[in-house]
Design an enzyme around this catalytic site. Sequence first.
Site, PDB file in Angstrom:
ATOM      1  CB  SER A 208      -6.629  -2.698   0.933  1.00 52.18           C
ATOM      2  OG  SER A 208      -6.329  -1.550   0.150  1.00 52.18           O
TER       3      SER A 208
ATOM      4  CE  LYS B 227      -4.445  -1.970  -2.934  1.00 51.21           C
ATOM      5  NZ  LYS B 227      -4.931  -0.823  -2.118  1.00 51.21           N
TER       6      LYS B 227
ATOM      7  CB  SER C   2      -5.371   1.122   1.524  1.00 52.88           C
ATOM      8  OG  SER C   2      -6.557   0.557   2.026  1.00 52.88           O
TER       9      SER C   2
END
Lengths: 491, 98
Positions: A153, A78, A177
Site C-alpha cells: 500500500s 506515507k 506494504s
Amino acid sequence: MSDRQTIRGAAAALRDGSATSVGLTRAALKTASMTESQVHAYLTLDTEGALEAAERADSQLAAGDDRGPLHGIPIALKDNMVTEGIETTCSSRILSGYVPPYSATVVDRLEEGGAVITGKTNLDEFAMGSSTEHSAFGPTRNPWDTERVPGGSSGGSAVTVAIGSALGALGSDTGGSVRQPAALTGVVGMKPTYGLVSRYGLIPFASSLDQIGPFTRTVADAVDVLATIAGHDPHDATSIPGALPDLGAGLGRGLEGVKVGVVSEMQRDETEPAVRANVAGIIEQMEASGAKVQEVSLPSFEYALSAYYLIAPAEASANLARFDGVRYGNRVNGANVAEMMSKTRADGFGAEVIRRILLGTYALSAGHFDAFYGQALKVRSLVRRDLDAAYEQVDVLVGPTSPTTAFELGAKTADPLTMYLTDVFTIPANLSGHPAISVPVGLDDSGLPIGFQVMAPALGEEVMYRVAGEVERLAGFTARASLASSEVVAP
Amino acid sequence: MPIDIDIAHVARLARIHLSEDELAEHGRHCADILEHAAKVQALDTEGIQPTSHPLPLVNAFRDDVVSPARVLARDVILDQAPAVEDVYFRVPPALEDE
C-alpha cells in the site's frame, strides 16, 4: 553508489560544502513538480515547510550543530502518519480535510534529526491494498511504466524514492506494504522487527502486524533512516524497551560463513520465470561468495496468507470502528445515531476498506470466532514456530519479495483474492514479527524491477542488513526508472 | 467448502449502510475470500496456543506522570468534531436507535 541521490552521498556533500539542504530540497521539489502529473506519488507537498526546514538545517550544519545522518535530507511520509498542522487523510474520504493536532513519534524523531519533510504520500486507503489503486484520491503510477501499478500500500512513498522527489521515505508494512512496492519500483524497502519503531501516531490498520519502515535507494541508507526513527517510545506499549542494537555493524563484512536458508515454499511455480531466475542467480553468487546455502522447508507458509486475511481484517474492523462521524473526520447526517454512523461509514470508506471491515466483523462474530479468527491465531503460532526452528539452522532466509513484477492498472482490482495473493511471500514476516528487507536485483524482459527478500530472526537487523548489503553489491543494480530525475545531482 | 454469509447482518453489525447491489457484491467477494481463508481449518492445531501478538512483552509500564507535550487542549479536540454543542460532541437522537 556515492552520488547525491543517496542519503549517504548527500550527507557527505552537505558536510564537505558541495551541497546545501536547500539545494537538495529544491531539487526534490522540482522533480516532484515535473513528475507528479504522471505518477501522483504525493497527496500533499509541503513546499514552504520543507524549504524552511532546509534553511534551518543549513544554518545548524554551518554552526556545527550536526543532528546525524538525516540532517538536511528530504524525506517523504506515507499519509497514514499524523503530522501536526499538515492534512493527513489515509487516502480516505472519511479523513479528507483532517489536520491532526499532534505528530507521530517517527515524525518527531525525523524532525529532531534535522530531516526535511517534503510531504505526504499516496497509499491504498487505510493501507489496505497491494497496488495503491484503492486511494480515494486516485492511483499512484509506476515510474518504470506508468500503465503499471507501483505496488502497495505504500506506493506513493516507494515512487518518491524511485524518481528522486525525496531521498528517503517512510511507509508502513502490515502484510508487505513496504517491501512489495519497493520490489515493484526498484528501491530498497524494509520492515523492522515488530516493536522496534514506535506506532504512536500511525493510524492503525492491524495493530499486531503494522510496523513503520524505510524506503531508500541503498541498504546503507536504510540503516541510517531506521537508526533515526527506531527506539523505545513510552507512548507505544508495544515498543521494545532497551538500547538499540548497532544496526549497521555488519555492513561490508561479506558473506563468509553466513548460513542462508532458501525457503522451498517460496520457489512456487506461479512465480514469474524472470523473478525465479534472478533470485536463483543471486543465491548462486552468494554461495560463490562464501555463504553456506541450504534449502529450508516451512510447511505452515502456505497457510500464512489465509491466516493473515482473517487476522488483519479482524483487527481492522475493530480499529476502524473509531471512524463514526462523532469525534473527527467527516459525517453524513441521519435521523438517529445508528443511521448517521452507517451513512457516514458507507460514504467515507471505499469498497476495499468496507470489504475488509465486513470480513473482520464476520470472523469476529458469534458462531464464527473459533473457526476463523481463533484458528488463524493458532496458525500464526505455527508460522512463528516454523520460522524459529529455521533460524536454529540458518542466519537468514531468502527468496523473492513478490511473485510478479509490476502489473497493469486494473489487472487485479476486479478480483480481491488475486490481489491478496501478491502478498504471499511478505506476509509470514508480519505474522511472526520478524524483520525483512527487499533489495532490487534486476529487471525482467519488460524492463521492470525485481526484488530479493532477506528475512531474519527477531532483532536480527544487523545480520539482515549485512546480507542485504552483499546482495546489493552482487546484483550491482544501477538502473533507474525512465521518469527518474537527474535533477537531484545539482547542489 | 462454500461459506454462507448473512451479509446484511454483518453490515448492520459493522454499521455500514449498503444498497442491495452492494450487499450482493460484497457477499460474493467475502464468501470467496473466506473460502480461501478457511484453509486454516485444515491444519491440526491441537494443543497450539494462539498468538495474538508477536512480542513476548507483558505489562509495559511507564511512570505515572503527565507529559505536557502530549496533552491537547479541550478546544483543540472539539475543533476536530463534525458537530459540537457547548463542550460536548453533538449527535442525532440515540434513543430512536433500532
